[in-house]
Design an enzyme around this catalytic site. Structure first.
Site, PDB file in Angstrom:
ATOM      1  CD  GLU A   4      -3.114  -0.936   2.250  1.00 49.83           C
ATOM      2  OE1 GLU A   4      -3.009  -0.264   2.724  1.00 49.83           O
ATOM      3  OE2 GLU A   4      -4.094  -1.562   1.779  1.00 49.83           O
TER       4      GLU A   4
ATOM      5  CB  CYS B 111      -1.257   7.246   1.557  1.00 54.48           C
ATOM      6  SG  CYS B 111      -2.641   6.089   2.073  1.00 54.48           S
TER       7      CYS B 111
END
Length: 470
Positions: free
Chosen positions: A216, A250
């Site tokens: 990720e 993010c």
């Protein structure tokens, strides 16, 4: 097995490896008990300590901690518990007539000993979220949290030690060298959350053992605002999405691409909502966080200095305080394309704005960059929305909002190429930590036996018929 006796974490790894088949054969109700124990620890026993640790590490407001850390873990656990019986059962599939006499199904079996390397921006959420999936799938796991949030990492170590046996779940604290040593071990799966640069290091280490990975990562997530959008509502949601956790997310909107005709109106709305959320002096606001370390503060400050040198326009903000690692919510326009703000992932409270004359221009700019983890669209035009989605690629997309796709456990979460490999959350997290094993059971005489050697002209005809009809 290769000799790992000099690796400081091999003993811990071996302890879990020797136990991982026992854990794998645990009943669903036993896995649910482990999840319940973790849920109680997060929701009740350590709740106030979690809030305090995040305040110390990131200046994170209580409400943000409740919603983005505690709620996310608890909701992940609840979702897994509701669905675990279904996920773990046999999944029957049809069997072709050419295999008459057999039945087919697949099962999800645990991968084994897993490594979870988690980041600092949402320490509890992004550590325990993947752990929930690992436990649900029946694995053992070693966790390595970030050293940049020491209060949170120390508390997570305490929680893990309190809730789990070391031969099932263990947490190891340490600097970068700790991660390097762990990555040398032959784990069955690695789940890493962090930057694309470090993701490449993790993937290279995993390749040594052909270990599967879930990465990720991040990158520059764009936001497109067309001239049909409700500009005030767009500003309200974008300002919230960009400056939550001081922009250290993010999936936050990294930069804005806006139709030139509505830029002025959008900026006015952004200023209004910034003042509403964080007052006219965000430095004194209890709703606004801080940058995690001096190193990250200096990195972001260098982006601001670069923008000033290139004569960009500071529409809002720009003030900083090194002592408290404070960077004011900042909006910048008139950036040159070589600006570091447009080249590097920002991961902080600075929002660049670019304008476009037509949608093709905006799409071409997005496609000139690496594929993002998220892409946000603000529009009332179905044609524009369709055009953007059909002509771009991204890990996930929200239309007329930001972030909220992350909170839906029915959806896969993850990136594509530079922004990540594999998916997580809900079933997709369970699947990431599982091997999808195919099983075919022969019940009676199988027609394929008619084609076993020695071959004859009859069998040649049967083979041709098989190709033609089945």
């Amino acid at each position: 097995m290769k000799d790992y006796k000099d690796n400081p974490y091999f003993k811990l790894f071996s302890t879990q490896k020797n136990n991982h088949y026992n854990v794998a054969q645990s009943r669903v109700r036993d896995r649910k008990k482990k999840l319940d124990a973790l849920k109680y620890a997060i929701e009740v026993t350590y709740r106030e300590e979690i809030i305090e640790a995040l305040q110390k590490d990131l200046g994170k407001p209580r409400v943000e901690t409740e919603l983005t850390e505690i709620y996310q873990i608890v909701s992940e656990i609840k979702f897994a518990k509701r669905n675990l019986n279904h996920w773990t059962q046999k999944h029957k599939v049809s069997t072709p007539i050419s295999m008459l006499g057999a039945s087919s199904y697949y099962i999800f079996e645990p991968k084994g000993v897993c490594l979870i390397i988690s980041p600092w921006n949402f320490p509890f959420n992004l550590t325990f979220g993947p752990l929930v999936s690992a436990i649900a799938a029946g694995n053992t796991a070693i966790i390595k949290p970030s050293e940049m949030t020491p209060n949170s990492s120390a508390l997570m170590a305490k929680i893990v030690e309190d809730v789990f046996e070391e031969n099932e779940i263990a947490l190891v604290e340490g600097e970068v060298e700790t991660s390097s040593q762990l990555l040398k071990l032959p784990f069955n799966h690695i789940f890493f959350t962090g930057s694309p640069q470090v993701g490449k290091i993790v993937m290279k280490a995993a390749a040594e053992h052909l270990t599967s990975v879930t990465l990720e990562l991040g990158g520059k997530s764009p936001t497109i605002i067309d001239k049909t959008a409700n500009i005030d509502k767009a500003a309200k949601k974008i300002v919230w999405g960009k400056f939550m956790n001081a922009g250290q997310i993010c999936i936050c909107p990294d930069y804005i691409l806006i139709d030139k005709s509505v830029k002025t109106k959008f900026l006015a709305s952004c200023k209004k909502w910034l003042h509403h959320y964080f007052s006219e002096n965000p430095q004194t606001s209890k709703s606004y966080g801080r940058i995690v370390t001096d190193k990250h503060f200096q990195r972001l400050n260098s982006y601001l200095e670069n923008a000033k040198q290139l004569n960009a326009t500071f529409e809002v903000g720009g003030q900083t305080d090194a002592d408290s690692k404070y960077i004011e919510p900042t909006i910048i326009s008139d950036l040159k394309l070589e600006s570091t703000l447009l080249e590097e992932e920002i991961f902080g409270p600075i929002m660049p704005i670019l304008t476009y004359n037509n949608l093709d221009e905006a799409i071409a700019y997005i496609n000139s960059k690496e594929r993002p983890l998220a892409l946000y669209i603000f529009s009332k035009s179905k044609a524009d929305i369709k055009q953007i989605i059909n002509n771009t690629r991204a890990g996930g997309t929200c239309i007329n909002n930001t972030h909220i796709h992350y909170a839906n456990h029915n959806l896969p979460f993850g990136g594509i190429n530079n922004s990540g490999i594999g998916k997580s959350h809900g079933f997709f997290g369970f699947k990431a930590f599982s091997n999808q094993r195919a099983v075919v059971k022969q019940h009676t005489f199988g027609v394929t036996e008619l084609l076993f050697p020695p071959y004859s002209s009859l069998k040649e005809k049967l083979a041709k018929l098989t190709v033609k009809w089945f």
